[in-house]
Design an enzyme around this catalytic site. Sequence first.
Site, short mmCIF file in Angstrom:
data_model
loop_
_atom_site.label_atom_id
_atom_site.label_comp_id
_atom_site.label_asym_id
_atom_site.label_seq_id
_atom_site.Cartn_x
_atom_site.Cartn_y
_atom_site.Cartn_z
N CYS A 184 -3.66 11.04 1.47
CA CYS A 184 -2.79 9.86 1.31
C CYS A 184 -1.45 10.12 0.63
CB CYS A 184 -3.55 8.79 0.54
SG CYS A 184 -5.03 8.25 1.42
N LYS A 204 0.83 -1.22 0.00
CA LYS A 204 0.00 0.00 0.00
C LYS A 204 0.86 1.26 0.00
CE LYS A 204 -3.07 2.99 0.20
NZ LYS A 204 -4.00 3.24 -0.89
N1 NAD Z 1 -9.21 9.15 1.60
C1 NAD Z 1 -8.75 8.26 0.75
O1 NAD Z 1 -8.93 8.43 -0.46
C2 NAD Z 1 -8.00 7.03 1.20
C3 NAD Z 1 -7.64 6.07 0.25
C4 NAD Z 1 -6.97 4.93 0.66
C5 NAD Z 1 -6.63 4.79 1.99
N2 NAD Z 1 -6.95 5.74 2.90
C6 NAD Z 1 -6.57 5.53 4.29
O2 NAD Z 1 -7.74 5.23 5.04
C7 NAD Z 1 -7.64 5.77 6.35
C8 NAD Z 1 -8.84 6.66 6.62
O3 NAD Z 1 -8.82 7.75 5.71
P1 NAD Z 1 -10.10 8.65 5.47
O4 NAD Z 1 -9.80 9.47 4.27
O5 NAD Z 1 -11.33 7.85 5.50
O6 NAD Z 1 -10.03 9.56 6.80
P2 NAD Z 1 -11.21 10.46 7.36
O7 NAD Z 1 -10.56 11.51 8.19
O8 NAD Z 1 -12.15 10.86 6.27
O9 NAD Z 1 -12.02 9.46 8.30
C9 NAD Z 1 -11.55 9.00 9.51
C10 NAD Z 1 -12.73 8.94 10.47
O10 NAD Z 1 -12.29 8.29 11.66
C11 NAD Z 1 -12.88 8.96 12.74
N3 NAD Z 1 -12.11 8.66 13.95
C12 NAD Z 1 -10.92 9.18 14.34
N4 NAD Z 1 -10.53 8.63 15.50
C13 NAD Z 1 -11.49 7.75 15.84
C14 NAD Z 1 -11.65 6.86 16.92
N5 NAD Z 1 -10.74 6.76 17.89
N6 NAD Z 1 -12.77 6.10 16.97
C15 NAD Z 1 -13.72 6.20 16.01
N7 NAD Z 1 -13.61 7.01 14.94
C16 NAD Z 1 -12.51 7.77 14.87
C17 NAD Z 1 -12.86 10.42 12.35
O11 NAD Z 1 -13.79 11.16 13.10
C18 NAD Z 1 -13.23 10.32 10.87
O12 NAD Z 1 -14.61 10.41 10.65
C19 NAD Z 1 -6.30 6.49 6.41
O13 NAD Z 1 -5.33 5.64 6.93
C20 NAD Z 1 -5.98 6.76 4.94
O14 NAD Z 1 -4.60 6.87 4.73
C21 NAD Z 1 -7.65 6.86 2.54
#
Ligand code: NAD
Length: 440
Positions: A276, A222
Amino acid sequence: MSLATLQQKITAKTAGIGIIGLGYVGLPVACLFAEAGFPVTGVDVKAERVALINAGKSPIEGREPGLAELLAAVVAEGRLRATMQYADLQTCDVITINVETPVDEQHIPRYAALQSALRALGPVLKSGALVIVESTIAPGTMARLVKPLLEETSGKRANADFYLGHCPERVMPGKLLANLRGVSRVCGGETPETAEVMMALYRHIVQAELDPADCVTAELVKTAENAYRDVNIAFANEVALICEAVGGDVWKVRELVNKSPGRNMLLPGAGVGGHCIPKDPWLLAYQAQANGAPVRLIPAARAVNDGMPFHIAALLEDALREAGKPLAGARVLVLGYAYLEDSDDTRNSPSAALVAHLRARGVEVVIHDPYVAEYQGDVYALAEGCDAVVVMVAHSAYRALDLEALKNALCGPIMVAGRRVFSRPAGWIYRGVGEGTNQA
Ligand SMILES: NC(=O)c1ccc[n+]([C@@H]2O[C@H](COP(=O)([O-])OP(=O)(O)OC[C@H]3O[C@@H](n4cnc5c(N)ncnc54)[C@H](O)[C@@H]3O)[C@@H](O)[C@H]2O)c1
């Protein structure tokens, strides 16, 4: 519960699924498992987000085909429920963790959200449950952090009392559901048997290949695939800067380079943003750098891409100079504040870096973005009294702009293009990334 029993529950879709973190990634994952027929419980720390989801409304503002409708349907059917209470996860057989995993200004991973999720999950973790980290993490994090912390907080042993895996996401805002359904996934299990069960689980929502692996391989794949993209964008940006320096046109150069077999030069632009790509290369490099391994290319690529918003500022200063205006004191309209076209995602946006830099240099900045609530408005009205326009994001709405009306609204016809939305428009003092000024 044994892995075999868990697999049977997954096959029968009677396994309860918990999703921790209902953001860009967790929310569509929750919707798809609910659509597939599983009972899904989503946990988030944001009360407003939880309330919106339980009302069947998507908290994501950008264009996400199918997501709002799917969310409304699965909530109405009672198959997805959001909560702030971790205790609601105690009956779940599978839990995915989808919280944010940023790096800090020194490029060190900051796992506060992941650690807090694991600490809250441990005490309510059901015996025999499968915990899958979907968040992107530095290679070695499953072994160094996730497994010991979950063992400590649950009082249970991995691979005996619970199972553990890492299945990183490959989605992109704007295509969340399509990517989740149609892009292949790596199912990294703590053991090969766990990886098999993970494949059975994801088969319910993923129509593409599923590849079994161990956790560190999944972590490496990843972070390497996103570092690959960052390095390749940096290459395109560096060629763009070279084109400007020698009076070439990067768009023509790119087109012809890509006629050479095996070449696929990417698009240059105003910088790299999103949650990311700017941080995953640092996650890939983190442990190796800490161990003293030579990591040279990744930091160099990051520096090139992080430098692009400042380069846009330099192009703006140059264009204003041609019009006899200094940068300090100028009023400038910036088009686009999200990091990606037709998205509302402003995380690590190159526009934010540009705006902060311009303001520090005494520029009055006016921002427009059709997807970001605080920057919505009429582009032509916002352009009134501005000395120049800077196109930072290729939102579809900008392609439909009437350039004559925009020119008339501005104080002068000055355009800087971080993204090539308009092809060197006639009658403008124009600077574009990679477009040398000495050509026709
Ligand atoms: N955004 C993308 O396009 C994408 C693509 C691939 C991978 N990722 C990976 O996926 C992961 C999440 O990314 P995202 O874009 O969805 O982030 P995001 O910030 O949109 O979502 C994360 C969510 O987790 C919640 N959160 C934080 N701490 C928490 C806790 N202790 N308990 C419960 N909820 C909690 C936040 O309130 C938020 O709603 C990251 O590691 C990112 O690198 C993201």
